[in-house]
Design an enzyme around this catalytic site. Sequence first.
Site, PDB file in Angstrom:
ATOM      1  N   ASP A 125      -7.991   1.509   7.110  1.00 29.02           N
ATOM      2  CA  ASP A 125      -7.746   1.737   5.682  1.00 29.02           C
ATOM      3  C   ASP A 125      -6.985   0.577   5.051  1.00 29.02           C
ATOM      4  O   ASP A 125      -7.289   0.143   3.938  1.00 29.02           O
ATOM      5  CB  ASP A 125      -6.964   3.040   5.471  1.00 29.02           C
ATOM      6  CG  ASP A 125      -7.884   4.251   5.408  1.00 29.02           C
ATOM      7  OD1 ASP A 125      -9.106   4.038   5.249  1.00 29.02           O
ATOM      8  OD2 ASP A 125      -7.399   5.389   5.520  1.00 29.02           O
ATOM      9  N   GLU A 159       0.846  -1.200   0.000  1.00 30.78           N
ATOM     10  CA  GLU A 159       0.000   0.000   0.000  1.00 30.78           C
ATOM     11  C   GLU A 159       0.880   1.249   0.000  1.00 30.78           C
ATOM     12  O   GLU A 159       1.565   1.538   0.972  1.00 30.78           O
ATOM     13  CB  GLU A 159      -0.886  -0.043   1.254  1.00 30.78           C
ATOM     14  CG  GLU A 159      -1.693   1.189   1.521  1.00 30.78           C
ATOM     15  CD  GLU A 159      -2.318   1.160   2.915  1.00 30.78           C
ATOM     16  OE1 GLU A 159      -2.840   2.212   3.321  1.00 30.78           O
ATOM     17  OE2 GLU A 159      -2.288   0.122   3.590  1.00 30.78           O
ATOM     18  N   ASP A 161      -1.273  -1.616   5.651  1.00 31.62           N
ATOM     19  CA  ASP A 161      -1.148  -1.099   7.022  1.00 31.62           C
ATOM     20  C   ASP A 161      -2.105  -1.818   7.964  1.00 31.62           C
ATOM     21  O   ASP A 161      -3.189  -2.245   7.553  1.00 31.62           O
ATOM     22  CB  ASP A 161      -1.458   0.404   7.061  1.00 31.62           C
ATOM     23  CG  ASP A 161      -0.394   1.220   6.331  1.00 31.62           C
ATOM     24  OD1 ASP A 161       0.685   0.668   6.058  1.00 31.62           O
ATOM     25  OD2 ASP A 161      -0.665   2.398   6.016  1.00 31.62           O
ATOM     26  N   ASP A 216      -4.349  -1.010   9.949  1.00 32.39           N
ATOM     27  CA  ASP A 216      -5.408  -0.098  10.394  1.00 32.39           C
ATOM     28  C   ASP A 216      -6.643  -0.326   9.523  1.00 32.39           C
ATOM     29  O   ASP A 216      -6.667  -1.209   8.658  1.00 32.39           O
ATOM     30  CB  ASP A 216      -4.941   1.355  10.347  1.00 32.39           C
ATOM     31  CG  ASP A 216      -4.503   1.792   8.949  1.00 32.39           C
ATOM     32  OD1 ASP A 216      -4.767   1.037   7.967  1.00 32.39           O
ATOM     33  OD2 ASP A 216      -3.900   2.869   8.824  1.00 32.39           O
TER      34      ASP A 216
END
Length: 644
Positions: free
Chosen positions: A507, A430, A503, A505
């Site tokens: 997102d 990403e 990541d 998280d």
Amino acid sequence: MAKKNNYSAKNIEVLEGLEPVRKRPGMYIGSTNEQGLHHLVNEVLDNSIDEVVAGHATEVSFHYKKDGSIKIKDNGRGIPIDFHPKFKNKRALEIVLSTLHAGGKFDSNSYKTSGGLHGVGISVVNALSSNLQVIVFKSGKKYTQMYSMGKAKTKIIIEKCKKNKKGTEIIFMPDESIFDTTKFSPKKLYNFIKMKAVLVSGTSIEFKIDKELITDNTPDYEKFHFKNGIADFLDIKNKGTTKLFDKTFSIIKKINEDEKCEIFTSFNLNENSSLISFCNTIETPDGGSHENGFKNGILKAIKLYGQKNQISKISNININDLSEYSDIVISIFINEPSFEGQTKKRIIMPKLQKQLEMLIQNEFLLWLNSNKKIAKTLLETLVERSLLRTDLTKIKELERKSIKERNKLPGKLVDCSSKQIEDTELFIVEGDSAGGSAKQARDRELQAILPLRGKILNVFSVSLSKIADNNEIQNLIQSLGCGIGKNFDLTKLRYEKVILMTDADVDGSHIATLLITFIYKYMRPIIENNRLFLAMPPLFKIQHKEKILYAYDEVEKDKIIKKEFTKNNPTLSRYKGLGEMPADQLKSTTMNPAKRKLLNIKINQGKKELRETENLFESLMGKKAEHRFKFIQENANFTSQIDI
């Protein structure tokens, strides 16, 4: 000394009557195997059907008897029984049965559109039967004659019968010395005769087979009657088939004064196709001019409509995108068809092809313009199928680079050096910053890095034409090298493992979900063969002096602090993204095979589980927001207090 080989008139063999048929049966019926055997039924039945088409018969009956013989009867005009002007001592009945190229089909006044056109049908059946009986009912008299191997065994016997009785009855027994087998297939007979009834709408055909001859689920008796012909047949055939839409496309039109075509097409959602064509009720399995006219006409109409309505990538469609998902029946009735060979498997008529092409193009354009909502659904679906078929990287509109550049892998891909696929890994990362860290942390020989910018499309519910315009997806397809959809080939996958590294998280999870959705929809064998993985980067770094530990979530963080740092107050770092993690830490925590954690993405292959997986994707990734809302309500772990 070599023996002299004289070649003179006495070496020329003259075959009389029906001898040529027995000498070379393959020339007349195609072969002497099961296919040739069933062709005998074709030849006799077609004569009865011709009487129906010409308007002289309303009923036909068929009976496969336990002694191995076939009986076919109609209530038509009956074979002529008067004496023939060229053969004063022979009735027309005997000439038709025992002479090649003798029949009513040469006289255009007797039959306008006929299946039997060479005048060899019934005489060929006679020649290849050990026994054949012909009975003609005409004007209150019954005319009977017996044959064996094409030769008359009796004179024509004349008896009285009811005045209203008319028609022809043929009973024949195939010759065992000619055919590899003389056993007919009940299922083949059933399907073939049923189709005849479909093509001559409104006519009754009685079908009967003695029970002793049936070894499968073929009915021993049925009376076929299709009031609306092909339309009724397709309705029955399509029960249980998932259609793209309910409306069918149909044409029943005159081609010329005494000629017509009937064409019916139903459009399926799944790849489930059938294209059958007929000329004067005779099936043409090898197609020819009428099929070509249909395909060319319908494809031209689609492209003209698409261009006029500015539908993107319409030029990429070919006829297979339509025909492989459709049920198509083409039936033409024409005066003088030109077949390729006596077995009539293919029509060669360029003028007819051009006529049909123009007719179908105009009719289908009119149909599309009259059904705009359906037309939009059909053309968008055809574009999507065409893109799946050709592979997105090959579409002309997307090839904006030079030929040299197109042959290279995507510029963002940092490939590994190994020439073997074994042990190689592609990390799909990403963002560019994470890509930079991953490039430094990787094993250059075995690990490749592909950074993706932002979130890719949710491909589950968008058209493939939109997907085709997405550069990130293009880069992904090129990097993997195995194509998509119909073009997918697992053996061409360039890496042993495909690893999604996003990541830790919300997102990052969303991006990973979008990537999994894309691979699930268009490259599913990667998942089915356990080649797709999720990297598990840590969320927290817990450090006191030289002691460093990593935690992958809040619960693990608390456990580590409680267990490993009871006497100390460690420094706690929360990674906002992989790009913030130094390369050495990314390597040791997430990329090094000896230390990392990988989550293998799998699909349970049971029918129930596959259906549940499909439903889950539909709920979470589909167009309907209410399905996602319902899922959240049923599955989210809500808390009464939220600390913001």
